[in-house]
Design a protein around this motif. Structure first.
Motif, PDB file in Angstrom:
ATOM      1  N   PRO A  42     -60.440  15.536  72.905  1.00 52.27           N
ATOM      2  CA  PRO A  42     -60.002  17.112  72.779  1.00 52.27           C
ATOM      3  C   PRO A  42     -58.586  17.196  72.231  1.00 52.27           C
ATOM      4  O   PRO A  42     -57.687  15.999  72.654  1.00 52.27           O
ATOM      5  N   SER A  43     -58.127  17.923  71.358  1.00 52.51           N
ATOM      6  CA  SER A  43     -56.684  17.934  70.938  1.00 52.51           C
ATOM      7  C   SER A  43     -56.483  19.175  71.682  1.00 52.51           C
ATOM      8  O   SER A  43     -56.739  20.278  71.397  1.00 52.51           O
ATOM      9  N   ALA A  44     -55.302  19.189  72.547  1.00 50.61           N
ATOM     10  CA  ALA A  44     -54.784  20.189  73.115  1.00 50.61           C
ATOM     11  C   ALA A  44     -53.344  20.518  72.507  1.00 50.61           C
ATOM     12  O   ALA A  44     -52.562  19.580  71.845  1.00 50.61           O
ATOM     13  N   SER A  45     -53.100  21.471  72.476  1.00 47.48           N
ATOM     14  CA  SER A  45     -51.706  22.120  71.875  1.00 47.48           C
ATOM     15  C   SER A  45     -50.771  21.670  72.821  1.00 47.48           C
ATOM     16  O   SER A  45     -51.030  21.470  73.938  1.00 47.48           O
ATOM     17  N   ALA A  46     -49.570  22.116  72.653  1.00 53.58           N
ATOM     18  CA  ALA A  46     -48.392  21.424  73.373  1.00 53.58           C
ATOM     19  C   ALA A  46     -48.378  22.056  74.752  1.00 53.58           C
ATOM     20  O   ALA A  46     -47.870  21.418  75.620  1.00 53.58           O
ATOM     21  N   SER A  47     -48.952  23.197  74.740  1.00 58.04           N
ATOM     22  CA  SER A  47     -48.586  23.784  76.313  1.00 58.04           C
ATOM     23  C   SER A  47     -49.722  23.683  77.022  1.00 58.04           C
ATOM     24  O   SER A  47     -49.950  23.842  78.271  1.00 58.04           O
ATOM     25  N   GLY A  48     -50.539  22.449  76.668  1.00 62.26           N
ATOM     26  CA  GLY A  48     -51.542  21.928  77.514  1.00 62.26           C
ATOM     27  C   GLY A  48     -52.874  22.868  77.412  1.00 62.26           C
ATOM     28  O   GLY A  48     -54.082  22.550  78.033  1.00 62.26           O
ATOM     29  N   ARG A  49     -52.556  24.076  76.463  1.00 58.40           N
ATOM     30  CA  ARG A  49     -54.002  24.725  76.313  1.00 58.40           C
ATOM     31  C   ARG A  49     -54.666  24.285  75.156  1.00 58.40           C
ATOM     32  O   ARG A  49     -54.303  23.484  74.237  1.00 58.40           O
ATOM     33  N   THR A  50     -56.072  24.692  75.155  1.00 55.28           N
ATOM     34  CA  THR A  50     -56.745  24.212  73.998  1.00 55.28           C
ATOM     35  C   THR A  50     -56.388  24.902  72.644  1.00 55.28           C
ATOM     36  O   THR A  50     -56.589  26.413  73.034  1.00 55.28           O
ATOM     37  N   ARG A  51     -56.243  24.466  71.605  1.00 56.22           N
ATOM     38  CA  ARG A  51     -55.919  25.070  70.554  1.00 56.22           C
ATOM     39  C   ARG A  51     -57.179  25.544  69.899  1.00 56.22           C
ATOM     40  O   ARG A  51     -58.027  24.687  69.504  1.00 56.22           O
ATOM     41  N   LEU A  52     -57.320  26.746  69.478  1.00 53.46           N
ATOM     42  CA  LEU A  52     -58.745  27.232  68.698  1.00 53.46           C
ATOM     43  C   LEU A  52     -58.150  28.053  67.403  1.00 53.46           C
ATOM     44  O   LEU A  52     -57.532  28.937  67.428  1.00 53.46           O
ATOM     45  N   ARG A  53     -58.202  27.226  66.280  1.00 51.27           N
ATOM     46  CA  ARG A  53     -57.806  28.067  65.146  1.00 51.27           C
ATOM     47  C   ARG A  53     -59.028  28.677  64.581  1.00 51.27           C
ATOM     48  O   ARG A  53     -60.152  28.072  64.594  1.00 51.27           O
ATOM     49  N   TYR A  54     -58.843  30.011  64.041  1.00 51.27           N
ATOM     50  CA  TYR A  54     -59.884  30.753  63.906  1.00 51.27           C
ATOM     51  C   TYR A  54     -59.595  31.372  62.467  1.00 51.27           C
ATOM     52  O   TYR A  54     -58.464  32.308  62.569  1.00 51.27           O
ATOM     53  N   TRP A  55     -60.261  31.340  61.554  1.00 51.11           N
ATOM     54  CA  TRP A  55     -60.064  32.088  60.104  1.00 51.11           C
ATOM     55  C   TRP A  55     -61.086  33.166  59.973  1.00 51.11           C
ATOM     56  O   TRP A  55     -62.277  33.060  60.176  1.00 51.11           O
ATOM     57  N   HIS A  56     -60.526  34.342  59.467  1.00 53.83           N
ATOM     58  CA  HIS A  56     -61.464  35.459  59.236  1.00 53.83           C
ATOM     59  C   HIS A  56     -60.799  36.271  58.095  1.00 53.83           C
ATOM     60  O   HIS A  56     -59.680  35.906  57.718  1.00 53.83           O
ATOM     61  N   LEU A  57     -61.866  37.236  57.703  1.00 48.92           N
ATOM     62  CA  LEU A  57     -61.497  37.887  56.298  1.00 48.92           C
ATOM     63  C   LEU A  57     -61.317  39.670  56.634  1.00 48.92           C
ATOM     64  O   LEU A  57     -61.689  40.137  55.777  1.00 48.92           O
ATOM     65  N   PHE A  58     -60.767  39.652  57.793  1.00 56.08           N
ATOM     66  CA  PHE A  58     -60.930  41.318  58.284  1.00 56.08           C
ATOM     67  C   PHE A  58     -59.671  41.801  58.023  1.00 56.08           C
ATOM     68  O   PHE A  58     -58.375  41.625  58.509  1.00 56.08           O
ATOM     69  N   GLY A  59     -59.598  42.675  57.077  1.00 58.55           N
ATOM     70  CA  GLY A  59     -58.257  43.621  56.792  1.00 58.55           C
ATOM     71  C   GLY A  59     -58.301  44.793  57.232  1.00 58.55           C
ATOM     72  O   GLY A  59     -59.400  45.347  57.743  1.00 58.55           O
ATOM     73  N   GLY A  60     -57.359  45.672  57.202  1.00 59.23           N
ATOM     74  CA  GLY A  60     -57.550  47.147  57.421  1.00 59.23           C
ATOM     75  C   GLY A  60     -57.915  47.531  58.913  1.00 59.23           C
ATOM     76  O   GLY A  60     -57.573  46.678  59.824  1.00 59.23           O
ATOM     77  N   GLY A  61     -58.841  48.509  58.949  1.00 62.52           N
ATOM     78  CA  GLY A  61     -59.160  48.933  60.184  1.00 62.52           C
ATOM     79  C   GLY A  61     -59.816  47.586  61.107  1.00 62.52           C
ATOM     80  O   GLY A  61     -59.711  47.525  62.210  1.00 62.52           O
ATOM     81  N   ASP A  62     -60.992  46.855  60.451  1.00 64.19           N
ATOM     82  CA  ASP A  62     -61.483  45.598  61.154  1.00 64.19           C
ATOM     83  C   ASP A  62     -60.433  44.720  61.371  1.00 64.19           C
ATOM     84  O   ASP A  62     -60.651  44.331  62.593  1.00 64.19           O
ATOM     85  N   GLY A  63     -59.351  44.424  60.768  1.00 61.31           N
ATOM     86  CA  GLY A  63     -58.403  43.508  61.044  1.00 61.31           C
ATOM     87  C   GLY A  63     -57.710  43.997  62.339  1.00 61.31           C
ATOM     88  O   GLY A  63     -57.748  43.287  63.383  1.00 61.31           O
ATOM     89  N   LEU A  64     -57.246  45.351  62.520  1.00 56.54           N
ATOM     90  CA  LEU A  64     -56.764  45.853  63.583  1.00 56.54           C
ATOM     91  C   LEU A  64     -57.596  45.547  64.976  1.00 56.54           C
ATOM     92  O   LEU A  64     -57.371  45.037  66.040  1.00 56.54           O
ATOM     93  N   THR A  65     -59.019  45.980  64.522  1.00 55.26           N
ATOM     94  CA  THR A  65     -59.833  45.915  65.761  1.00 55.26           C
ATOM     95  C   THR A  65     -59.989  44.345  66.338  1.00 55.26           C
ATOM     96  O   THR A  65     -60.045  44.104  67.521  1.00 55.26           O
ATOM     97  N   MET A  66     -60.068  43.390  65.261  1.00 56.14           N
ATOM     98  CA  MET A  66     -60.120  42.080  65.435  1.00 56.14           C
ATOM     99  C   MET A  66     -59.209  41.437  66.463  1.00 56.14           C
ATOM    100  O   MET A  66     -59.036  40.830  67.395  1.00 56.14           O
ATOM    101  N   GLN A  67     -57.886  41.870  65.932  1.00 56.82           N
ATOM    102  CA  GLN A  67     -56.694  41.615  66.759  1.00 56.82           C
ATOM    103  C   GLN A  67     -56.466  41.902  67.865  1.00 56.82           C
ATOM    104  O   GLN A  67     -56.286  41.162  69.010  1.00 56.82           O
ATOM    105  N   SER A  68     -57.212  43.159  68.308  1.00 57.59           N
ATOM    106  CA  SER A  68     -57.123  43.650  69.576  1.00 57.59           C
ATOM    107  C   SER A  68     -58.170  43.078  70.456  1.00 57.59           C
ATOM    108  O   SER A  68     -57.957  42.650  71.830  1.00 57.59           O
TER     109      SER A  68
END
Lengths: 453, 323
Positions: A42-68
């Motif tokens: 497992p690759s842990a990030s510096a904080s000891g938490r597990t790093r999860l990189r997530y790529w998506h293509l949601f802009g506009g309203g969908d982007g805001l929803t995804m962020q929340s």
């Protein structure tokens, strides 16, 4: 690059960045040895938490929803450090994702249009999901519509887990339709058949003096003409390609019937002949056009303007009530050392997002996760839940390397069918050209073949 | 530069011999290689080799394979890519679009540049203002220019271009970028507005280099302003015009940004230049091998145009000498 950011989230890339994207995948290769998707530390990030990189293509309203949604997830799972990246919808996204997977240094999780899976090198650029792990997290195959779940499979493994489906739907302006006598109890009266739809447009035109239907008919890489053709053509029960995506299966007579119908509506002045995507949104937003055909993702464009509108499924004009669609799905881009805590975190986020996709549905998409479809909170969403049963009638492209959202096929046929609407091509000429272009695509070997695993 | 400080690189020797520099006649066998200046150009050479020479060579190699965008694998396919490219109608169509754009844009860019330079040269008052005004757009990045035109000038029905037409009583609502008849013209217009400043500046400096006594002599002989323009100014600008034509043709052949940003190659691929086709095949079609082959065909074309320039210039010099 354009005001209507929401269009980026689903099938329409805003100009001028729309590009056809080819991914690989006539798939179906001879069986090869099992893919070495070894486990890794497992690759842990510096904080000891597990790093999860997530790529998506949601802009506009969908982007805001995804962020929340991601913020809520982080609160619920403080042990996971989600690093989300929003990338530009369309070709650039798929180029980057493909190259990341090719290098084996990809993010843990990404979003992909389901119909593009066949062309995205499943097994080479994508790693399969661990279904036992998903089940442990409460997500099982039975929670999804059969046909959509199956589209996430390749070489007998599950490479994509669907989040939603985003079908083409019919928007209607309630006041105009009321005056035209098309409503019953505040809802659009069922329209059955091509002639009834034409009559509805005529009635609306009597009220407003303008064409009753507005859609995108031209512009940079316009796709809507293809979506509409695909919708009506799927209603005839015919297919564009064979089930394995290797041969042309176009039924000339049925395709011609659909194209001639589309051309005749424009010819009669019932359908606005020349409008690019932005203009079509603007015209419907003025509130003097009865109908608008588009993907369901434009709700956030019409909501804030106070437009009196509702939505329903595309009526069955040629028999069956199907509608062209694609789905957003989760995929695991290929990592040389996939496994351990980061991989588990990716599965955790997928399961969590699926269970919380009521919020996601607010932008118009129909959740693919069945328990949410029955959730009272979702059923309360108006008009989003009006067309939810379309999920059993969605027409996705046949799996081929050149199909799916923003694919070569969409862009090329979009241009051809745009000509039918603007009058620069005859239906017959457009059909011949469409077939010629499809043959050229079929003759090109898949650039990114997958690997049987 | 008035003095050369010892620390500054002797980039502009400007004809002065520095005492350190040995000459051939001293007969010294070895010269330290700082004197060759090699040490000073080394960083540039390294970057040049890394980012230009190497990609050039490896791209040529890739054009004989069917390698995909991942860069992994790829079988040797010989000349298959080239054979496919020559038989691909999209290659010819986009190559034609590139050539057509070059034809449409080169003439106005040179002519308008000349006219503006002549005007600015005559307008002795506030000349700096004209100079800045006409050159300013050239300083904008292509993205900014395209945004301006996309949002202000071309929106069908309510853009500035339509308003201008409406003010002279014409019908607004022209699909500047969405109608096949106008899309390429719109791109040419945008390009002319954006880059004419460069040609204007070159012409202006050439004009100011023309000795005033020629005009004075012509005036004494009673030559009209037109004759002065026709018989003195234009012939003396020939060399500048020749240079500009070649530079402009090469620049126009490389059209990509404006099309990508304004029309995306549409409507219906009617404005798609060859470079965009290369981009589509390579970066959205993932066929790097094929894209390389197409770009090498285009490379050959540009090479021909570039080689034509010194040949033409030599011939012109020979003609002038013969006179």
């Amino acid at each position: 690059m354009q005001p209507l950011d929401t269009s980026r989230t689903a099938g329409v890339t805003p100009p001028p960045r729309r590009r056809a994207v080819l991914a690989g995948g006539l798939g179906a290769l001879a069986a090869m040895g099992p893919l070495a998707a070894g486990c890794a530390a497992p690759s842990a990030s510096a904080s000891g938490r597990t790093r999860l990189r997530y790529w998506h293509l949601f802009g506009g309203g969908d982007g805001l929803t995804m962020q929340s949604l991601l913020r809520k997830f982080s609160t619920a799972h403080p042990e996971i450090d989600v690093q989300a990246a929003t990338l530009q919808w369309g070709a650039p996204y798929y180029t980057k994702l493909g190259m990341a997977g090719a290098g084996g240094r990809a993010p843990e999780l990404a979003v992909l249009h389901l119909a593009r899976l066949a062309g995205f090198g499943p097994g080479r650029l994508l790693d399969p999901f661990d279904l036992d792990l998903l089940a442990e997290l409460g997500v099982r195959q039975r929670d999804f519509p059969e046909n959509i779940w199956r589209r996430g499979q390749a070489h007998g493994r599950q490479f994509a887990v669907p989040l939603d489906t985003h079908p083409t739907v019919l928007y209607y302006q309630t006041e105009v339709c009321e005056k035209a006598g098309l409503l019953a109890g505040g809802k659009l009266r069922p329209i059955r058949g091509a002639e009834e739809f034409a009559d509805a447009l005529r009635a609306a035109k009597k009220v407003t003096g303008r064409p009753g239907l507005v859609t995108e008919t031209l512009g940079v890489d316009c796709i809507i003409p293809w979506r509409l053709f695909a919708t009506f053509y799927s209603q005839t029960g015919a297919k564009v390609l064979s089930a394995d995506g290797r041969r042309l299966a176009l039924d000339d007579a049925k395709a011609l019937k659909v194209l001639e119908y589309m051309a005749s509506l424009v010819e009669e002045g019932l359908w606005v002949r020349r409008a690019d995507y932005t203009a079509s949104i603007g015209l419907f937003n003025e509130g003097r056009t009865a109908f608008h055909l588009n993907g369901e993702w434009e709700i956030p464009s019409f909501r804030p303007t106070g437009l009196k509108f509702s939505m329903t499924r595309v009526p069955p004009l040629f028999g069956r009530p199907t509608a062209q669609a694609d789905c957003h799905a989760f995929v695991l881009p290929h990592q040389a050392d996939r496994g351990g805590a980061p991989d588990r975190a990716a599965h955790t986020l997928v399961a969590w997002l699926l269970k919380h996709s009521v919020d996601w549905a607010e932008g118009g998409h129909v959740p693919a996760y069945a328990p949410v479809l029955k959730d009272p909170a979702y059923l309360k969403l108006e008009p989003q839940s009006e067309y939810r049963d379309v999920i059993d009638d969605v027409a996705l492209d046949e799996p081929a390397w050149f199909t799916g959202s923003a694919s070569r096929m969409w862009i090329e046929l979009g241009a051809v069918f745009s000509g039918v609407l603007t009058g620069s091509r005859t239906p017959r000429g457009a059909l011949d050209e469409a077939k010629q272009r499809l043959r050229a695509l079929l003759d090109t070997p898949n650039p990114l073949a997958g690997v049987a695993s | 530069m008035t003095t050369l400080s010892p620390t500054s690189a002797p980039a502009s020797h400007a004809g002065r011999a520095t005492p350190a520099s040995g000459t051939r006649t001293t007969g010294r066998a070895r010269r330290s290689w700082t004197e060759h200046g090699l040490v000073f150009v080394a960083p540039f050479l390294v970057v040049y080799a890394l980012f230009l020479i190497w990609p050039l060579v490896s791209g040529l190699g890739m054009s004989f394979t069917d390698v995909d965008i991942t860069g992994v694998g790829g079988e040797f396919v010989g000349l298959d890519n080239y054979a496919e490219a020559f038989g691909d109608p999209a290659v010819w169509a986009s190559l034609w679009n590139t050539v057509w754009f070059t034809v449409l844009s080169t003439v106005p860019l040179v002519v308008v540049g000349l006219v503006l330079a002549l005007l600015a040269n005559e307008l002795r008052v506030v000349q700096w203002l004209w100079r800045i005004g006409w050159f300013a757009p050239f300083l904008l990045p292509s993205g900014v220019v395209c945004m301006l035109f996309l949002y202000m000038i071309y929106p069908s029905g309510f853009g500035l271009a339509d308003q201008l037409l409406a003010s002279v009583g014409l019908e607004p609502g022209i699909g500047w970028l969405t109608d096949e008849r106008y899309a390429m013209l719109s791109i040419v217009l945008t390009t002319v507005w954006w880059t004419v400043g460069f040609n204007f500046l070159l012409y202006l400096s050439a004009l100011q280099a023309i000795p005033p006594h020629l005009y004075e002599a012509a005036e004494l002989d009673g030559a009209s302003a037109w004759r002065r323009l026709w018989h003195i100014t234009l012939p003396l600008l020939n060399r500048t015009t020749g240079l500009l034509l070649v530079l402009q043709v090469l620049a126009s052949l490389k059209i990509f940004d404006q099309v990508y940003l304004l029309t995306g190659g549409g409507p219906d691929d009617s404005t798609r230049p060859i470079l965009q086709y290369v981009y589509q095949q390579g970066f959205t079609g993932y066929r790097i091998g094929y894209a390389s082959a197409v770009s090498y065909i285009f490379f050959a074309l540009i090479l021909l145009v570039s080689l034509a320039q010194p040949v033409l210039a030599r011939r012109r010099r020979a003609e002038e000498a013969a006179k």
